[in-house]
Structures are given as structure tokens and as C-alpha cells.
Design a protein around this motif. Structure first.
Motif, PDB file in Angstrom:
ATOM      1  N   PRO A  15       0.825  -1.211   0.000  1.00 40.27           N
ATOM      2  CA  PRO A  15       0.000   0.000   0.000  1.00 40.27           C
ATOM      3  C   PRO A  15       0.855   1.256   0.000  1.00 40.27           C
ATOM      4  O   PRO A  15       1.843   1.359   0.714  1.00 40.27           O
ATOM      5  CB  PRO A  15      -0.814  -0.119   1.300  1.00 40.27           C
ATOM      6  CG  PRO A  15      -0.869  -1.595   1.560  1.00 40.27           C
ATOM      7  CD  PRO A  15       0.445  -2.136   1.087  1.00 40.27           C
ATOM      8  N   GLU A  39      -5.802  -1.417   0.834  1.00 41.36           N
ATOM      9  CA  GLU A  39      -6.539  -0.579   1.778  1.00 41.36           C
ATOM     10  C   GLU A  39      -7.517   0.350   1.068  1.00 41.36           C
ATOM     11  O   GLU A  39      -8.558   0.728   1.633  1.00 41.36           O
ATOM     12  CB  GLU A  39      -5.578   0.230   2.645  1.00 41.36           C
ATOM     13  CG  GLU A  39      -4.708   1.191   1.860  1.00 41.36           C
ATOM     14  CD  GLU A  39      -3.666   1.847   2.747  1.00 41.36           C
ATOM     15  OE1 GLU A  39      -3.308   2.998   2.450  1.00 41.36           O
ATOM     16  OE2 GLU A  39      -3.211   1.215   3.719  1.00 41.36           O
ATOM     17  N   ASN A  42     -10.611  -1.731   0.084  1.00 39.88           N
ATOM     18  CA  ASN A  42     -11.440  -2.116   1.229  1.00 39.88           C
ATOM     19  C   ASN A  42     -11.851  -0.955   2.128  1.00 39.88           C
ATOM     20  O   ASN A  42     -12.435  -1.172   3.186  1.00 39.88           O
ATOM     21  CB  ASN A  42     -10.687  -3.168   2.058  1.00 39.88           C
ATOM     22  CG  ASN A  42     -10.421  -4.435   1.247  1.00 39.88           C
ATOM     23  OD1 ASN A  42     -11.329  -4.990   0.643  1.00 39.88           O
ATOM     24  ND2 ASN A  42      -9.168  -4.876   1.232  1.00 39.88           N
ATOM     25  N   MET A  43     -11.551   0.254   1.738  1.00 37.33           N
ATOM     26  CA  MET A  43     -11.888   1.417   2.543  1.00 37.33           C
ATOM     27  C   MET A  43     -13.405   1.614   2.576  1.00 37.33           C
ATOM     28  O   MET A  43     -14.063   1.650   1.540  1.00 37.33           O
ATOM     29  CB  MET A  43     -11.217   2.655   1.942  1.00 37.33           C
ATOM     30  CG  MET A  43     -11.521   3.953   2.665  1.00 37.33           C
ATOM     31  SD  MET A  43     -10.761   5.349   1.811  1.00 37.33           S
ATOM     32  CE  MET A  43      -9.027   4.898   1.959  1.00 37.33           C
TER      33      MET A  43
END
Length: 383
Positions: A15, A39, A42-43
């Protein structure tokens, strides 16, 4: 620039986010060719639904699509809003193969009332909210809207303009064919309070007291009209950046604000100039502020050879008024068969009048019959 959209899977990279207490503030913006970090996939993001209770989703909900297109917009961006029907149509046509997802710069508490007021419904997709609780905008910073990000094969394939999101380009991308797309560049370091066209903000090139400059489009800088004061050097800085020539001219003649666009008449052979993009900057002594407007007028007249005047004429007029029985008193020709009225039946009265006043071709006005209109003579523009 030519880009090839070949579809194959790639594993995610580390990331792109610095560690530390600041968290979101340390996100490193993604560039073309970068892999989308897990990230970001999936935020949690706000799903804005005007007709239902808001929910939370993620970009991973669209990860099975060959193409994911993020369309960043704002409620004040008229060109963004005009894209909504196109977004709906393309999403329906390419259903299951790609998703075009509008991402709002505003939270739901502002977007939902606005969508209700404008009667905007997107049938084919959800609207994602990018407010203070999310950080998708930090991965894709922008200064100018609309702003379109194309994601394929888990990578940022393009950052571009909405006109490149069309049926042919999408088909070519889905089939791995090369697509010619202009990349969008936003100057994120641009400071509107600094003078344009100087190399050293502290050096001798910036010590002048007065200067005016015309240029064309400045790529990567938003359109703006700004008057600021440089107290250190006791001067005023006026900027009209990336404005259509007509808007720049009207800004100098505030009395023209009372007129609709179709009440401003200019020489017919100057259409290309009127539609061109102009950047103008004036740096002027602060103690001469009272002469600022005269200076801008003089610059425009000297450079383009134009001046302005007003006249009163009788014109064909469409007049709106309140009646006890509108259907009984309105003639069919006026109220029901007029092409503008037929186009705009779902608008408010204010919006309808504005739309008619902007309708240059038909030459009709929602104003009293005898009113201020404009005329043109050789080398003259009426305001």
C-alpha cells in the motif's frame, strides 16, 4: 498519449501509505501505472441513496469488473451534472463488464437534498460520498472537475476527461485495443495569490509595480476570477484565468450582468474569439485601485480593438405572468407548443426562465417587451 488496455490479473503491491499517527494525511497520491492498494479497495465508503437509508460499501464491490471508472463530481459543477444521463446509459449498456461510479466531493447531508431538489436519479449505479470520513480523494487529488480515473487490471490506467468515456473507447478498452486518451494534468502546487509567469517569486523579476499579460489556456489550473492584495509590495493582483473570452469581457463591465447571454450581440465574424479561452493577469499599484477597472478596459480594448455600448430595442418577447386560470388564459402556441417549454416541463419557473434567456438561437426573452438589448457595429461589441 496512447495507452493499451490489456486485461490480465496482477497481485497488489505494498500500500502506498506512509506509517505514522497522521494516517490519512500521509497517503501518497496514485499515478498512472500504480497498483491500487488493498486498503483503498477495502476502505469503507458512504453509498448515497436519496430514496433509501444510506449504506456503506467499498470499491471492492466493483473489483470483478474489467473496468472501474471513478467520476469525481460536485454539486456546483454543471459540466459534471450533465454527464449523469451518459453515465446511466453506458452503465446499463456495459452491465457486468464495467462500472462508472460517480464520487461526490460532498457528504450525503448535502448531496441528498440537492438530488431531491434537482430530481436526479441514477438507475444504473450508486453515488459514493467522499467526505471527511473517507480518503479516496487523497489517493486521487484534483483541482479541476470533472475528473475521471480509469482502473483496470488492479492498476490506474488513465486520469482523463469525461469526453474520452464513450462507447467506442470503452469497447476498445474491454477488448485490449489501444485507445488514444488525453491525460488530465492538475497543477496541485498552483497558488492563486502568486503572480503568473514569473520564475522567482522573491527575485528581481517579481519586484515590478505594474504589469498586464494576456495568454491562452493554462493547463492544469482551474478557471477563476480573483482580486488579491500583495501588501508586501503594495500592489493588487487581478486574475481572470482560463475564462471564455465573453465571460472575461462581461466581468469588466458589471452592468452587463443584468443581461442574458442572448441579449449580448457581437460581430458575427468573431464567434471563434468569443468562444476562445483567455487568461489575463494585471498587477497594479494598490494606491491606484480606483483606476483598476479603467485599466482592464483599456487593456482589452487595446489588445482586441473592441469597445461596448447599449441600446434599447423592441424585441419578440415571451412574458410570464400570474393568472387566475393559467390553462384557460394561456394560448396553446405560447404555453404548450413552444419548444423550450416542451423541453423543460420538469423545471421550476425560475429554471425555465433562465433556460429561455440562455437560448441564443430562438431570440426570446422572459422579460418585458421593451427592454435593454444590444447592438453591434463594425469593431464594436454591445454590452
Amino acid at each position: 498519449m496512447m495507452f493499451s488496455f490489456h486485461m490480465f490479473s496482477l497481485s497488489a503491491q505494498t500500500p502506498r501509505k506512509d506509517s505514522g499517527a497522521e494516517g490519512l494525511a500521509k497517503i501518497i497520491p496514485l499515478k498512472i501505472g500504480d497498483t491500487i492498494p488493498e486498503e483503498l479497495w477495502n476502505m469503507p465508503l458512504e453509498i448515497i441513496k436519496p430514496t433509501a437509508q444510506n449504506a456503506t460499501g467499498t470499491l471492492a464491490d466493483y473489483r470483478n469488473q474489467k473496468l472501474l471508472i471513478l467520476d469525481f463530481w460536485n454539486t456546483w459543477c454543471k459540466s459534471c451534472i450533465k454527464l449523469f444521463p451518459k453515465v446511466d446509459s453506458l452503465n446499463a449498456e456495459f452491465n457486468g463488464r464495467l462500472s462508472i461510479v460517480p464520487v461526490s466531493n460532498d457528504p450525503s447531508k448535502k448531496v441528498i437534498p440537492w438530488m431531491h431538489d434537482k430530481e436526479i436519479v441514477l438507475k444504473s449505479t450508486n453515488v459514493l460520498g467522499d467526505n471527511d470520513t473517507t480518503a479516496i480523494g487523497a489517493y486521487f487529488p484534483r483541482e479541476i472537475l470533472p475528473h475521471v480515473v480509469i482502473i483496470a487490471d488492479n492498476k490506474v490506467k488513465a486520469i482523463t476527461f469525461p469526453e474520452y468515456i464513450n462507447r467506442k473507447n470503452l469497447n476498445d478498452m474491454l477488448h485490449g485495443r489501444d485507445v488514444l486518451i488525453k491525460m488530465k494534468y492538475d497543477d496541485l502546487n498552483f497558488n492563486p495569490r502568486y503572480p503568473l509567469f514569473v520564475n522567482d517569486l522573491n527575485g528581481p523579476e517579481n519586484n515590478f509595480k505594474s504589469r498586464s499579460i494576456f495568454s491562452g489556456l493554462l493547463d492544469g489550473i482551474p478557471s477563476m476570477y480573483l482580486l488579491s492584495h500583495d501588501s508586501l509590495r503594495n500592489r493588487i493582483i487581478l486574475k481572470m484565468v482560463n475564462n471564455v473570452f465573453m465571460n472575461s469581457w462581461v466581468a469588466v463591465y458589471p452592468e452587463a450582468a443584468m443581461y442574458a447571454n442572448n441579449q449580448i450581440i457581437y460581430p458575427s465574424d468573431q464567434q471563434k474569439l468569443m468562444d476562445s479561452v483567455l487568461t489575463y493577469e494585471l498587477i497594479f499599484p494598490a494606491d491606484a485601485e480606483g483606476r483598476l477597472r479603467a485599466k482592464v478596459k483599456s487593456d482589452l480594448e487595446s489588445y482586441f480593438g473592441w469597445t461596448a455600448d447599449t441600446a434599447i430595442r423592441d424585441i419578440p418577447t415571451l412574458v410570464f405572468g400570474e393568472t387566475t386560470d393559467a390553462r384557460k388564459n394561456a394560448t396553446q402556441d405560447l404555453a404548450f407548443n413552444h419548444p423550450v417549454v416542451l423541453d423543460k416541463q420538469r423545471m421550476s419557473l425560475r429554471g425555465l426562465i433562465y433556460s429561455i434567456n440562455m437560448d441564443r438561437e430562438r431570440g426570446i426573452y422572459a422579460m418585458p417587451a421593451k427592454t435593454n438589448v444590444l447592438f453591434d457595429e463594425k469593431k464594436r461589441m454591445a454590452v
